[in-house]
Design a protein around this motif. Structure first.
Motif, PDB file in Angstrom:
ATOM      1  N   VAL A  81       0.833  -1.202   0.000  1.00 36.56           N
ATOM      2  CA  VAL A  81       0.000   0.000   0.000  1.00 36.56           C
ATOM      3  C   VAL A  81       0.867   1.252   0.000  1.00 36.56           C
ATOM      4  O   VAL A  81       0.601   2.226  -0.720  1.00 36.56           O
ATOM      5  N   HIS A  82       1.954   1.236   0.792  1.00 31.11           N
ATOM      6  CA  HIS A  82       2.833   2.403   0.859  1.00 31.11           C
ATOM      7  C   HIS A  82       3.497   2.675  -0.488  1.00 31.11           C
ATOM      8  O   HIS A  82       3.551   3.832  -0.944  1.00 31.11           O
ATOM      9  N   VAL A  83       4.006   1.635  -1.128  1.00 35.07           N
ATOM     10  CA  VAL A  83       4.626   1.815  -2.444  1.00 35.07           C
ATOM     11  C   VAL A  83       3.603   2.332  -3.454  1.00 35.07           C
ATOM     12  O   VAL A  83       3.897   3.213  -4.272  1.00 35.07           O
ATOM     13  N   GLY A  84       2.378   1.803  -3.400  1.00 34.74           N
ATOM     14  CA  GLY A  84       1.339   2.275  -4.306  1.00 34.74           C
ATOM     15  C   GLY A  84       0.984   3.734  -4.070  1.00 34.74           C
ATOM     16  O   GLY A  84       0.799   4.504  -5.028  1.00 34.74           O
ATOM     17  N   MET A  85       0.895   4.141  -2.795  1.00 33.07           N
ATOM     18  CA  MET A  85       0.587   5.535  -2.492  1.00 33.07           C
ATOM     19  C   MET A  85       1.701   6.464  -2.964  1.00 33.07           C
ATOM     20  O   MET A  85       1.445   7.551  -3.508  1.00 33.07           O
ATOM     21  N   LEU A  86       2.952   6.053  -2.763  1.00 33.15           N
ATOM     22  CA  LEU A  86       4.070   6.872  -3.245  1.00 33.15           C
ATOM     23  C   LEU A  86       4.041   7.008  -4.760  1.00 33.15           C
ATOM     24  O   LEU A  86       4.296   8.082  -5.318  1.00 33.15           O
ATOM     25  N   PHE A  87       3.735   5.926  -5.448  1.00 35.81           N
ATOM     26  CA  PHE A  87       3.675   5.979  -6.908  1.00 35.81           C
ATOM     27  C   PHE A  87       2.575   6.928  -7.369  1.00 35.81           C
ATOM     28  O   PHE A  87       2.779   7.753  -8.269  1.00 35.81           O
ATOM     29  N   LEU A  88       1.383   6.834  -6.750  1.00 32.54           N
ATOM     30  CA  LEU A  88       0.295   7.720  -7.142  1.00 32.54           C
ATOM     31  C   LEU A  88       0.615   9.176  -6.808  1.00 32.54           C
ATOM     32  O   LEU A  88       0.185  10.097  -7.517  1.00 32.54           O
ATOM     33  N   HIS A  89       1.387   9.388  -5.736  1.00 31.32           N
ATOM     34  CA  HIS A  89       1.720  10.756  -5.340  1.00 31.32           C
ATOM     35  C   HIS A  89       2.660  11.427  -6.338  1.00 31.32           C
ATOM     36  O   HIS A  89       2.502  12.617  -6.649  1.00 31.32           O
ATOM     37  N   ALA A  91       3.301  10.280  -9.502  1.00 31.75           N
ATOM     38  CA  ALA A  91       2.929  10.048 -10.893  1.00 31.75           C
ATOM     39  C   ALA A  91       2.132  11.232 -11.435  1.00 31.75           C
ATOM     40  O   ALA A  91       1.557  12.017 -10.676  1.00 31.75           O
ATOM     41  N   PRO A  92       2.105  11.387 -12.757  1.00 32.07           N
ATOM     42  CA  PRO A  92       1.263  12.448 -13.337  1.00 32.07           C
ATOM     43  C   PRO A  92      -0.203  12.237 -12.987  1.00 32.07           C
ATOM     44  O   PRO A  92      -0.621  11.152 -12.578  1.00 32.07           O
ATOM     45  N   ALA A  93      -0.988  13.294 -13.143  1.00 31.49           N
ATOM     46  CA  ALA A  93      -2.413  13.226 -12.810  1.00 31.49           C
ATOM     47  C   ALA A  93      -3.101  12.146 -13.638  1.00 31.49           C
ATOM     48  O   ALA A  93      -2.879  12.014 -14.833  1.00 31.49           O
ATOM     49  N   ASN A  94      -3.910  11.341 -12.975  1.00 31.17           N
ATOM     50  CA  ASN A  94      -4.626  10.255 -13.640  1.00 31.17           C
ATOM     51  C   ASN A  94      -5.976  10.072 -12.951  1.00 31.17           C
ATOM     52  O   ASN A  94      -6.338  10.820 -12.034  1.00 31.17           O
ATOM     53  N   THR A  95      -6.717   9.068 -13.411  1.00 28.14           N
ATOM     54  CA  THR A  95      -8.057   8.853 -12.868  1.00 28.14           C
ATOM     55  C   THR A  95      -8.020   8.537 -11.378  1.00 28.14           C
ATOM     56  O   THR A  95      -8.856   9.017 -10.599  1.00 28.14           O
ATOM     57  N   MET A  96      -7.057   7.728 -10.951  1.00 28.45           N
ATOM     58  CA  MET A  96      -6.972   7.357  -9.537  1.00 28.45           C
ATOM     59  C   MET A  96      -6.707   8.574  -8.658  1.00 28.45           C
ATOM     60  O   MET A  96      -7.340   8.751  -7.604  1.00 28.45           O
ATOM     61  N   HIS A 100      -9.182   9.780  -5.804  1.00 28.74           N
ATOM     62  CA  HIS A 100      -8.712   9.452  -4.448  1.00 28.74           C
ATOM     63  C   HIS A 100      -7.500  10.297  -4.060  1.00 28.74           C
ATOM     64  O   HIS A 100      -6.648   9.847  -3.288  1.00 28.74           O
ATOM     65  N   GLY A 101      -7.404  11.490  -4.603  1.00 27.72           N
ATOM     66  CA  GLY A 101      -6.252  12.341  -4.295  1.00 27.72           C
ATOM     67  C   GLY A 101      -6.159  12.714  -2.834  1.00 27.72           C
ATOM     68  O   GLY A 101      -5.063  12.775  -2.270  1.00 27.72           O
ATOM     69  N   GLN A 102      -7.301  12.947  -2.171  1.00 26.04           N
ATOM     70  CA  GLN A 102      -7.281  13.322  -0.758  1.00 26.04           C
ATOM     71  C   GLN A 102      -6.762  12.179   0.100  1.00 26.04           C
ATOM     72  O   GLN A 102      -6.000  12.403   1.055  1.00 26.04           O
ATOM     73  N   ALA A 103      -7.150  10.946  -0.227  1.00 25.79           N
ATOM     74  CA  ALA A 103      -6.646   9.790   0.534  1.00 25.79           C
ATOM     75  C   ALA A 103      -5.140   9.637   0.350  1.00 25.79           C
ATOM     76  O   ALA A 103      -4.417   9.308   1.304  1.00 25.79           O
ATOM     77  N   VAL A 104      -4.654   9.869  -0.864  1.00 29.79           N
ATOM     78  CA  VAL A 104      -3.212   9.794  -1.107  1.00 29.79           C
ATOM     79  C   VAL A 104      -2.468  10.862  -0.320  1.00 29.79           C
ATOM     80  O   VAL A 104      -1.437  10.598   0.311  1.00 29.79           O
ATOM     81  N   ASP A 105      -2.996  12.094  -0.315  1.00 29.06           N
ATOM     82  CA  ASP A 105      -2.345  13.175   0.432  1.00 29.06           C
ATOM     83  C   ASP A 105      -2.360  12.901   1.934  1.00 29.06           C
ATOM     84  O   ASP A 105      -1.372  13.183   2.635  1.00 29.06           O
ATOM     85  N   ASP A 106      -3.449  12.349   2.440  1.00 30.66           N
ATOM     86  CA  ASP A 106      -3.512  12.032   3.874  1.00 30.66           C
ATOM     87  C   ASP A 106      -2.485  10.973   4.260  1.00 30.66           C
ATOM     88  O   ASP A 106      -1.961  10.985   5.383  1.00 30.66           O
ATOM     89  N   TRP A 107      -2.179  10.067   3.342  1.00 35.72           N
ATOM     90  CA  TRP A 107      -1.176   9.025   3.622  1.00 35.72           C
ATOM     91  C   TRP A 107       0.240   9.600   3.530  1.00 35.72           C
ATOM     92  O   TRP A 107       1.105   9.267   4.346  1.00 35.72           O
ATOM     93  N   ILE A 108       0.479  10.484   2.567  1.00 32.68           N
ATOM     94  CA  ILE A 108       1.836  10.955   2.301  1.00 32.68           C
ATOM     95  C   ILE A 108       2.264  12.042   3.283  1.00 32.68           C
ATOM     96  O   ILE A 108       3.365  11.987   3.855  1.00 32.68           O
ATOM     97  N   TYR A 109       1.397  13.046   3.490  1.00 30.53           N
ATOM     98  CA  TYR A 109       1.801  14.204   4.293  1.00 30.53           C
ATOM     99  C   TYR A 109       1.582  13.937   5.777  1.00 30.53           C
ATOM    100  O   TYR A 109       0.604  13.298   6.150  1.00 30.53           O
TER     101      TYR A 109
END
Length: 276
Positions: A81-89, A91-96, A100-109
């Motif tokens: 999950v951590h590797v996936g969140m880092l990749f989405l953070h 990566a360029p803007a995409n559908t995911m 789910h950008g807010q969930a990604v930001d809550d995990w990263i920051y």
């Protein structure tokens, strides 16, 4: 004489598969193929070879084996999950990220923040100077305002010629200002909790830096601080046809009141003692 009697007196013919025994007066010899004969069984079964000792999870009891398996599964899932969140953070803007950008930001920051984008790195092409001044209340009750201190220039002077500059000299002020700008709009209004946190972080750094630059007498305290920045674009190289403006961009923040929580521990205790 009967023919059967003659056959009875003749010695028996040897068998080709028989092996002579010592009882026959002949020493036992191995067969002609060179393989020794198998000794007769003695009636006692051979002991099985010892099993090697168990190691790792197999050496645990069944209850602890289940606990260890669950722990390994949890660690594996968390790492994925951590590797996936880092990749989405990064990566360029995409559908995911749009859904789910807010969930990604809550995990990263703020612990795992990344300041670059995958496949599209954007190195800084600007010189940013952060300056600050303070309003100081002296021991006799009067107030005075200091001049502007170029905090970025002081960090640059400490780094220049230093083979091993500290992480504080290189990144503390720069990352704090980046944090503030990203968490505020153009009118310096904070964006949620991160904006308020960035204000407190910058304010504490400024208070410590001003007290380091300004002589503080007995009973003197920093009442308010103000911060401004000057951003200048780096000129394009001679071989490039890129056009950048050389006009600096100024940004000045309002005065911030300083609380005891913004001061270093020693100064905060001294201020509380004077207030009593």
């Amino acid at each position: 004489m009967d023919a059967n009697d003659n056959n009875a007196n003749e010695p028996p013919l040897p068998s080709f598969n028989a092996v002579p025994s010592p009882a026959d007066g002949v020493a036992a010899t191995p067969p002609s193929d060179g393989v020794p004969a198998t000794p007769p069984p003695t009636g006692i079964p051979a002991a099985p070879p010892p099993r090697p000792p168990r190691a790792g999870i197999a050496a645990l009891s069944p209850r602890y084996q289940v606990a260890a398996a669950l722990a390994l599964a949890l660690i594996t899932v968390t790492a994925c999950v951590h590797v996936g969140m880092l990749f989405l953070h990064v990566a360029p803007a995409n559908t995911m990220t749009k859904q789910h950008g807010q969930a990604v930001d809550d995990w990263i920051y703020p612990e795992f923040e990344q300041n670059w984008k995958l496949f599209a790195p954007n190195p800084m092409q600007q010189n940013i100077a952060v300056q600050a001044r303070a309003e100081i209340r002296t021991g006799d009750g009067s107030t005075r305002t200091t001049g502007w201190y170029d905090l970025s220039a002081r960090d640059g002077a400490d780094i220049d010629g230093n083979l091993l500059p500290s992480h504080t000299q290189q990144n503390e002020l720069r990352r704090a200002w980046d944090f503030y700008v990203a968490a505020h709009d153009a009118q310096n209004r904070p964006r949620g909790l991160r904006g308020q946190l960035s204000e407190r972080y910058v304010r504490r750094i400024v208070v410590m830096r001003v007290e380091r630059e300004e002589p503080m007498g007995r009973g003197a305290t920093v009442e308010r601080v103000q911060v401004r920045s000057k951003t200048t674009n780096v000129p394009a190289p001679e071989w490039s046809d890129e056009k950048v403006t050389a006009k600096p961009v100024l940004r000045q923040l309002p005065w911030w009141p300083v609380t005891p929580d913004d001061m270093p521990l020693g100064r905060a205790q001294e201020s509380e003692g004077d207030a009593r």
